[in-house]
Design a protein around this motif. Structure first.
Motif, PDB file in Angstrom:
ATOM      1  N   ASN A   2       0.977   4.773  -1.246  1.00  0.00           N
ATOM      2  CA  ASN A   2       1.199   3.507  -0.425  1.00  0.00           C
ATOM      3  C   ASN A   2      -0.353   2.765  -0.576  1.00  0.00           C
ATOM      4  O   ASN A   2      -1.178   3.350  -0.471  1.00  0.00           O
ATOM      5  CB  ASN A   2       1.254   3.568   1.111  1.00  0.00           C
ATOM      6  CG  ASN A   2       2.685   4.522   1.276  1.00  0.00           C
ATOM      7  OD1 ASN A   2       3.394   4.352   0.566  1.00  0.00           O
ATOM      8  ND2 ASN A   2       2.433   5.164   2.458  1.00  0.00           N
ATOM      9  N   LYS A   4      -2.081  -1.448  -0.202  1.00  0.00           N
ATOM     10  CA  LYS A   4      -1.902  -2.692   0.161  1.00  0.00           C
ATOM     11  C   LYS A   4      -2.567  -3.634  -0.613  1.00  0.00           C
ATOM     12  O   LYS A   4      -3.322  -3.434  -1.458  1.00  0.00           O
ATOM     13  CB  LYS A   4      -2.756  -2.985   1.665  1.00  0.00           C
ATOM     14  CG  LYS A   4      -2.366  -4.151   2.485  1.00  0.00           C
ATOM     15  CD  LYS A   4      -3.287  -4.250   3.791  1.00  0.00           C
ATOM     16  CE  LYS A   4      -2.589  -3.385   5.039  1.00  0.00           C
ATOM     17  NZ  LYS A   4      -3.656  -3.368   6.119  1.00  0.00           N
ATOM     18  N   GLU A  23       2.669  -4.779   1.299  1.00  0.00           N
ATOM     19  CA  GLU A  23       2.444  -3.493   1.290  1.00  0.00           C
ATOM     20  C   GLU A  23       3.426  -2.895   0.181  1.00  0.00           C
ATOM     21  O   GLU A  23       4.423  -3.463  -0.141  1.00  0.00           O
ATOM     22  CB  GLU A  23       3.334  -2.671   2.526  1.00  0.00           C
ATOM     23  CG  GLU A  23       2.554  -3.391   3.929  1.00  0.00           C
ATOM     24  CD  GLU A  23       1.517  -2.533   4.321  1.00  0.00           C
ATOM     25  OE1 GLU A  23       1.367  -1.673   3.710  1.00  0.00           O
ATOM     26  OE2 GLU A  23       1.029  -3.226   5.318  1.00  0.00           O
ATOM     27  N   ALA A  24       2.792  -1.907  -0.549  1.00  0.00           N
ATOM     28  CA  ALA A  24       3.447  -1.459  -1.828  1.00  0.00           C
ATOM     29  C   ALA A  24       3.808   0.132  -1.366  1.00  0.00           C
ATOM     30  O   ALA A  24       2.532   0.833  -1.332  1.00  0.00           O
ATOM     31  CB  ALA A  24       2.730  -1.546  -3.153  1.00  0.00           C
ATOM     32  N   LYS A  25       4.992   0.600  -1.039  1.00  0.00           N
ATOM     33  CA  LYS A  25       5.264   1.538  -0.402  1.00  0.00           C
ATOM     34  C   LYS A  25       5.900   2.678  -1.392  1.00  0.00           C
ATOM     35  O   LYS A  25       6.624   2.117  -2.384  1.00  0.00           O
ATOM     36  CB  LYS A  25       5.888   1.568   0.546  1.00  0.00           C
ATOM     37  CG  LYS A  25       5.333   1.125   1.983  1.00  0.00           C
ATOM     38  CD  LYS A  25       6.147   0.789   3.312  1.00  0.00           C
ATOM     39  CE  LYS A  25       5.111   0.405   4.387  1.00  0.00           C
ATOM     40  NZ  LYS A  25       5.992  -0.147   5.403  1.00  0.00           N
ATOM     41  N   ASN A  26       5.819   3.937  -1.131  1.00  0.00           N
ATOM     42  CA  ASN A  26       6.364   4.935  -2.122  1.00  0.00           C
ATOM     43  C   ASN A  26       6.329   5.002  -3.621  1.00  0.00           C
ATOM     44  O   ASN A  26       7.294   4.933  -4.105  1.00  0.00           O
ATOM     45  CB  ASN A  26       7.895   4.908  -1.562  1.00  0.00           C
ATOM     46  CG  ASN A  26       8.217   5.229  -0.037  1.00  0.00           C
ATOM     47  OD1 ASN A  26       7.440   6.096   0.428  1.00  0.00           O
ATOM     48  ND2 ASN A  26       9.107   4.311   0.226  1.00  0.00           N
ATOM     49  N   ASP A  43      10.978  -5.927  -3.454  1.00  0.00           N
ATOM     50  CA  ASP A  43      11.225  -5.992  -2.052  1.00  0.00           C
ATOM     51  C   ASP A  43      11.022  -7.427  -1.581  1.00  0.00           C
ATOM     52  O   ASP A  43      11.836  -7.922  -0.685  1.00  0.00           O
ATOM     53  CB  ASP A  43       9.833  -5.387  -1.351  1.00  0.00           C
ATOM     54  CG  ASP A  43       9.956  -3.792  -1.323  1.00  0.00           C
ATOM     55  OD1 ASP A  43      11.273  -3.351  -1.803  1.00  0.00           O
ATOM     56  OD2 ASP A  43       9.000  -2.930  -1.316  1.00  0.00           O
ATOM     57  N   ASP A  93      -4.518   6.664  -2.368  1.00  0.00           N
ATOM     58  CA  ASP A  93      -3.711   6.379  -1.275  1.00  0.00           C
ATOM     59  C   ASP A  93      -4.138   5.502  -0.308  1.00  0.00           C
ATOM     60  O   ASP A  93      -5.277   5.933   0.222  1.00  0.00           O
ATOM     61  CB  ASP A  93      -2.957   7.803  -0.836  1.00  0.00           C
ATOM     62  CG  ASP A  93      -1.900   7.577  -0.018  1.00  0.00           C
ATOM     63  OD1 ASP A  93      -1.144   6.542   0.166  1.00  0.00           O
ATOM     64  OD2 ASP A  93      -1.669   8.308   1.076  1.00  0.00           O
ATOM     65  N   GLY A  94      -3.677   4.413   0.210  1.00  0.00           N
ATOM     66  CA  GLY A  94      -4.143   3.697   1.286  1.00  0.00           C
ATOM     67  C   GLY A  94      -5.161   2.711   0.933  1.00  0.00           C
ATOM     68  O   GLY A  94      -5.620   1.841   1.758  1.00  0.00           O
TER      69      GLY A  94
END
Ligand code: FES
Length: 254
Positions: A2, A4, A23-26, A43, A93-94
């Motif tokens: 994930n 930001k 947020e860009a997730k998964n 999204d 990540d993060g």
């Protein structure tokens, strides 16, 4: 993974822009940066919001359209690749990643991350061509060219006209682009008849478009996704001085 995103959103060149956070997730770390942007846009579209405008075409590092600043660097943190060849595994990540358009007076913002780089087309149209008779293709090797020169011309021809050189330069100079586009032809025998006019017209078009002057910082070649050498700038300067002198001699009344 994930991440930001802090993305520059701007309706057009007349309106003020601002950073928005998403947020860009998964994400799969093997996704390209543009594929990650596609996920964010899906999204946004699903939520009824306007997707982020960004330019892209080939997604193979060939066309030069995917130009944007990622964390303050043209095309992102990796050397020698375009945005479309940047992969999410480059980031952690993060991470929070800042994405904004190339900023230069000669590249007005069209929308969000999209800039108008027609100024480059105008420079190219001013002299970045050779005048040849059309017709059947000439036999291969009818004009022998030494390997060293051929290799150098190919190095210059690798320029994809993305504008990273302008975005990286504190003066927004287009010298690396112009030197590559003029250099690829000026090195070859086919480019000799129009060499002087090519250089004078392309440099004049560059100045007219509002690009700044080169002060030999070479941030341009450091940011170039095709690693075009700053040595082409020296070559353009030499060609320009020669062309200026020869045109002055020609213009002098007898
Ligand atoms: S989309 Fe063509 S170079 Fe990146």
């Amino acid at each position: 993974m994930n991440v930001k995103l802090r993305v520059w959103r701007q309706k057009n060149s007349e309106t003020e822009g601002r950073f928005e956070t998403y947020e860009a997730k998964n994400l799969n770390p093997n996704m390209s940066f543009l594929e990650m942007m596609d996920v964010v846009n899906e999204d946004l579209t699903d939520a009824g919001d306007e997707p982020i405008a960004f330019a892209h075409d080939c997604r193979e590092g060939i066309c030069g359209t995917c130009s944007c600043m990622i964390d303050g660097k043209p095309h992102g943190p990796e050397s020698g690749v375009a945005t479309c060849q940047t992969y999410m595994r480059t980031f952690k990540d993060g991470d929070t990643i800042t994405v904004e358009p190339f900023r230069a007076k000669a590249f007005p913002i069209v929308k969000d991350l999209v800039t108008d780089r027609a100024a480059f087309d105008k420079i190219q149209q001013a002299g970045g061509f050779i005048t040849v008779r059309t017709g059947a293709a000439p036999d291969a090797n009818s004009i022998p060219i030494g390997k060293e020169i051929a290799d150098l011309a190919m190095d210059a021809a690798a320029c994809i006209g993305c504008g990273a050189c302008v975005a990286a330069c504190k003066n927004a100079s287009a010298m690396l682009f112009v030197s590559a586009k003029a250099g690829q032809l000026n090195l070859l025998p086919q480019g000799q008849p129009e060499k002087d006019t090519r250089v004078l017209k392309m440099v004049a078009a560059m100045d007219e478009a509002g690009f700044g002057n080169c002060t030999n910082q070479y941030e341009c070649s450091a940011a170039c996704p095709k690693l075009i050498s700053e040595e082409f700038i020296s070559k353009l300067n030499r060609d320009f001085v020669g062309a200026t002198l020869r045109s002055a001699v020609k213009a002098k009344p007898l």
